[in-house]
Design a protein around this motif. Structure first.
Motif, PDB file in Angstrom:
ATOM      1  N   ALA A 187       0.698  -1.137   0.201  1.00 42.62           N
ATOM      2  CA  ALA A 187      -0.060  -0.002   0.014  1.00 42.62           C
ATOM      3  C   ALA A 187       1.073   1.217  -0.053  1.00 42.62           C
ATOM      4  CB  ALA A 187      -0.965   0.075   1.109  1.00 42.62           C
ATOM      5  N   PRO A 188       1.987   1.278   0.849  1.00 43.93           N
ATOM      6  CA  PRO A 188       2.628   2.662   0.763  1.00 43.93           C
ATOM      7  C   PRO A 188       3.176   3.152  -0.564  1.00 43.93           C
ATOM      8  CG  PRO A 188       3.340   1.193   2.787  1.00 43.93           C
ATOM      9  CD  PRO A 188       2.537   0.540   1.877  1.00 43.93           C
ATOM     10  N   TYR A 189       3.666   2.017  -1.350  1.00 43.87           N
ATOM     11  CA  TYR A 189       3.850   2.384  -2.866  1.00 43.87           C
ATOM     12  C   TYR A 189       2.843   2.643  -3.831  1.00 43.87           C
ATOM     13  CZ  TYR A 189       7.833   0.321  -0.731  1.00 43.87           C
ATOM     14  OH  TYR A 189       9.106  -0.188  -0.081  1.00 43.87           O
ATOM     15  N   TRP A 190       1.562   2.431  -3.582  1.00 48.87           N
ATOM     16  CA  TRP A 190       0.483   2.491  -4.720  1.00 48.87           C
ATOM     17  C   TRP A 190      -0.757   3.081  -4.090  1.00 48.87           C
ATOM     18  CZ3 TRP A 190       2.171   1.608  -9.343  1.00 48.87           C
ATOM     19  CH2 TRP A 190       3.143   0.377  -9.665  1.00 48.87           C
ATOM     20  N   TYR A 191      -0.921   2.971  -2.699  1.00 50.92           N
ATOM     21  CA  TYR A 191      -2.334   3.711  -2.195  1.00 50.92           C
ATOM     22  C   TYR A 191      -2.350   4.919  -1.945  1.00 50.92           C
ATOM     23  CZ  TYR A 191      -3.714  -1.343  -2.416  1.00 50.92           C
ATOM     24  OH  TYR A 191      -3.982  -2.611  -2.686  1.00 50.92           O
ATOM     25  N   GLY A 192      -1.495   5.842  -2.199  1.00 53.69           N
ATOM     26  CA  GLY A 192      -1.441   7.249  -1.797  1.00 53.69           C
ATOM     27  C   GLY A 192      -2.889   7.945  -2.154  1.00 53.69           C
ATOM     28  N   SER A 193      -3.107   8.026  -3.239  1.00 51.13           N
ATOM     29  CA  SER A 193      -4.502   8.602  -3.604  1.00 51.13           C
ATOM     30  C   SER A 193      -5.699   8.150  -3.093  1.00 51.13           C
ATOM     31  CB  SER A 193      -4.419   8.934  -5.204  1.00 51.13           C
ATOM     32  OG  SER A 193      -4.821   7.649  -5.623  1.00 51.13           O
ATOM     33  N   VAL A 194      -5.877   6.806  -2.974  1.00 56.17           N
ATOM     34  CA  VAL A 194      -7.102   6.250  -2.330  1.00 56.17           C
ATOM     35  C   VAL A 194      -7.168   6.642  -0.700  1.00 56.17           C
ATOM     36  CG1 VAL A 194      -6.383   3.979  -1.900  1.00 56.17           C
ATOM     37  CG2 VAL A 194      -8.534   4.264  -2.544  1.00 56.17           C
ATOM     38  N   GLU A 195      -5.924   6.640  -0.205  1.00 58.71           N
ATOM     39  CA  GLU A 195      -5.801   6.865   1.215  1.00 58.71           C
ATOM     40  C   GLU A 195      -6.291   8.344   1.560  1.00 58.71           C
ATOM     41  OE1 GLU A 195      -1.782   6.118   2.714  1.00 58.71           O
ATOM     42  OE2 GLU A 195      -2.268   3.946   2.510  1.00 58.71           O
ATOM     43  N   ARG A 196      -5.993   9.308   0.477  1.00 57.75           N
ATOM     44  CA  ARG A 196      -6.728  10.825   0.728  1.00 57.75           C
ATOM     45  C   ARG A 196      -8.016  10.629   0.225  1.00 57.75           C
ATOM     46  NH1 ARG A 196      -1.245  11.110  -1.665  1.00 57.75           N
ATOM     47  NH2 ARG A 196      -2.186  11.425  -3.546  1.00 57.75           N
ATOM     48  N   SER A 197      -8.551   9.786  -0.308  1.00 55.46           N
ATOM     49  CA  SER A 197      -9.807   9.882  -0.783  1.00 55.46           C
ATOM     50  C   SER A 197     -10.988   9.600   0.282  1.00 55.46           C
ATOM     51  CB  SER A 197     -10.207   8.850  -1.899  1.00 55.46           C
ATOM     52  OG  SER A 197     -10.302   7.752  -1.606  1.00 55.46           O
ATOM     53  N   THR A 198     -12.394  10.143   0.013  1.00 54.52           N
ATOM     54  CA  THR A 198     -13.574  10.009   0.892  1.00 54.52           C
ATOM     55  C   THR A 198     -14.598   9.424   0.005  1.00 54.52           C
ATOM     56  OG1 THR A 198     -14.110  12.329   0.718  1.00 54.52           O
ATOM     57  CG2 THR A 198     -12.840  11.304   2.664  1.00 54.52           C
ATOM     58  N   GLY A 199     -14.432   9.104  -1.080  1.00 55.07           N
ATOM     59  CA  GLY A 199     -15.386   8.542  -2.202  1.00 55.07           C
ATOM     60  C   GLY A 199     -14.767   8.633  -3.455  1.00 55.07           C
ATOM     61  N   PHE A 200     -15.646   8.102  -4.524  1.00 55.26           N
ATOM     62  CA  PHE A 200     -15.112   7.951  -5.904  1.00 55.26           C
ATOM     63  C   PHE A 200     -15.001   9.534  -6.558  1.00 55.26           C
ATOM     64  CE2 PHE A 200     -17.266   4.100  -5.205  1.00 55.26           C
ATOM     65  CZ  PHE A 200     -16.304   3.088  -5.602  1.00 55.26           C
ATOM     66  N   GLY A 201     -13.716   9.624  -7.340  1.00 52.51           N
ATOM     67  CA  GLY A 201     -13.623  11.089  -7.655  1.00 52.51           C
ATOM     68  C   GLY A 201     -14.477  11.346  -9.068  1.00 52.51           C
ATOM     69  N   PRO A 202     -14.024  12.960  -9.510  1.00 53.06           N
ATOM     70  CA  PRO A 202     -14.891  12.878 -10.664  1.00 53.06           C
ATOM     71  C   PRO A 202     -14.317  11.988 -11.736  1.00 53.06           C
ATOM     72  CG  PRO A 202     -13.125  14.426 -10.228  1.00 53.06           C
ATOM     73  CD  PRO A 202     -13.072  13.479  -9.116  1.00 53.06           C
ATOM     74  N   PRO A 203     -14.986  12.086 -13.002  1.00 51.96           N
ATOM     75  CA  PRO A 203     -14.566  11.576 -14.263  1.00 51.96           C
ATOM     76  C   PRO A 203     -13.249  12.037 -14.592  1.00 51.96           C
ATOM     77  CG  PRO A 203     -16.902  12.316 -14.196  1.00 51.96           C
ATOM     78  CD  PRO A 203     -16.366  12.833 -13.047  1.00 51.96           C
ATOM     79  N   ARG A 204     -12.584  10.893 -14.989  1.00 53.80           N
ATOM     80  CA  ARG A 204     -11.084  11.320 -15.738  1.00 53.80           C
ATOM     81  C   ARG A 204     -10.950  11.717 -17.191  1.00 53.80           C
ATOM     82  NH1 ARG A 204      -8.900   5.973 -12.628  1.00 53.80           N
ATOM     83  NH2 ARG A 204      -8.572   6.861 -10.570  1.00 53.80           N
TER      84      ARG A 204
END
Length: 235
Positions: A187-204
Motif C-alpha cells: 500500500a505505501p507504494y501504490w495507495y497514496g491517492s486512495v488513502e486521501r480519498s473519501t469517495g469516488f472522484g470525478p470522471p477522468r
C-alpha cells in the motif's frame, strides 16, 4: 472482483469495505505470485514477509468465512497474479465481476510506479481469458469500465449489486480517509491517492496515447480491452 492495476480497484475495495455487512481481502495471490515468479515490484520484500506465499493455502483462505459477522466477502483479485499451476477450483465458490480501464490510461499510470514492465503485468490479456472461463460457470458476469463508472457511481453500483444479487447500500458511495489494516503491504507504494480519498472522484480525462516505448504494449492489449468494453454493464 478481477481487475488490473491502476483501475480504481482499491477504491472499489474501500466502497465494499464501508458496508456494514462486508469483509474484504486485498490481492491475496500477490505474495505467491511474487514468490513463484521472482518478479521485482515495489514493496516486494515487505509483501513476501507480511503475506502468505503458499498459493494452496491462499486458495483455501479464499473460501473461508471471514472473521466477524460479515454476510459478504469482497475479494480484490488480479488475474495476472493467478499464474499457471495455482489452484483455481476455489473460483467455483464465488460470484465474479470485472473492472476494466482503457489500457493507455493504465499504462501511463502504472509507469509512474514501475517504469519497466510488459503486457502481462497489467492484466488485460488475462482478464479476457478469465472472463471467457468464468462466463462458462456464471450466467451473468458484470463488467464495469472505470471511466464510465465515475460519471455515475451510484447507478453503476446499484446495477452491479443487482447483477450479483446483493443489496445496494448508500454507504458504498463514501468512506473515511486513511489507510486500512486490510490493505496489502504494498500500500505505501501504490495507495497514496486512495488513502486521501473519501469517495469516488470525478470522471477522468480519456487517454488513448502512450509514450513510444509503451506503444507495443498498448497495441498488444487494446483488442482485449475492446472485447471486454463491449460487454460492459452500463454505457
Amino acid at each position: 472482483m478481477w481487475s488490473g492495476p491502476r483501475n480504481l480497484s482499491t477504491a472499489f475495495m474501500r466502497s465494499f469495505e464501508n458496508r456494514a455487512d462486508t469483509a474484504v481481502l486485498d490481492e491475496p495471490f500477490f505474495a505467491p505470485y511474487l514468490a513463484a515468479t521472482g518478479k521485482d515490484h515495489p514493496g516486494r520484500e515487505e509483501t513476501l514477509a507480511a503475506h502468505e506465499t503458499d498459493a494452496r493455502l491462499v486458495a483455501q483462505n479464499c473460501l473461508k468465512t471471514p472473521a466477524g459477522h460479515s454476510d459478504y466477502y469482497f475479494q480484490k483479485h488480479m488475474p495476472h497474479q493467478m499464474i499457471d499451476g495455482f489452484d483455481r477450483t476455489w473460483m467455483d465458490g464465488a460470484k465474479h465481476f470485472f473492472l476494466i480501464r482503457h489500457p493507455a490510461a493504465v499504462i501511463n499510470s502504472y509507469a509512474k510506479g514501475r517504469a519497466a514492465f510488459e503486457a502481462s503485468d497489467i492484466g488485460l490479456l488475462q482478464q479476457a481469458e478469465f472472463y471467457n472461463l468464468i462466463s462458462q460457470r456464471q450466467d451473468t458476469v458484470p463488467v464495469i469500465d472505470s471511466a464510465i463508472f465515475l460519471g455515475n457511481p451510484e447507478t453503476h453500483l446499484r446495477a452491479l449489486c443487482n447483477a450479483l444479487d446483493i443489496p445496494f447500500t448508500p454507504q458504498m458511495l463514501s468512506w473515511p480517509a486513511g489507510p486500512r489494516e486490510t490493505d496489502g503491504a504494498w500500500a505505501p507504494y501504490w495507495y497514496g491517492s486512495v488513502e486521501r480519498s473519501t469517495g469516488f472522484g470525478p470522471p477522468r480525462n480519456a487517454l488513448d496515447t502512450v509514450k513510444p516505448q509503451y506503444q507495443h504494449i498498448l497495441d498488444e492489449v487494446l483488442p482485449a480491452y475492446q472485447t471486454l468494453f463491449a460487454k460492459r454493464l452500463l454505457s
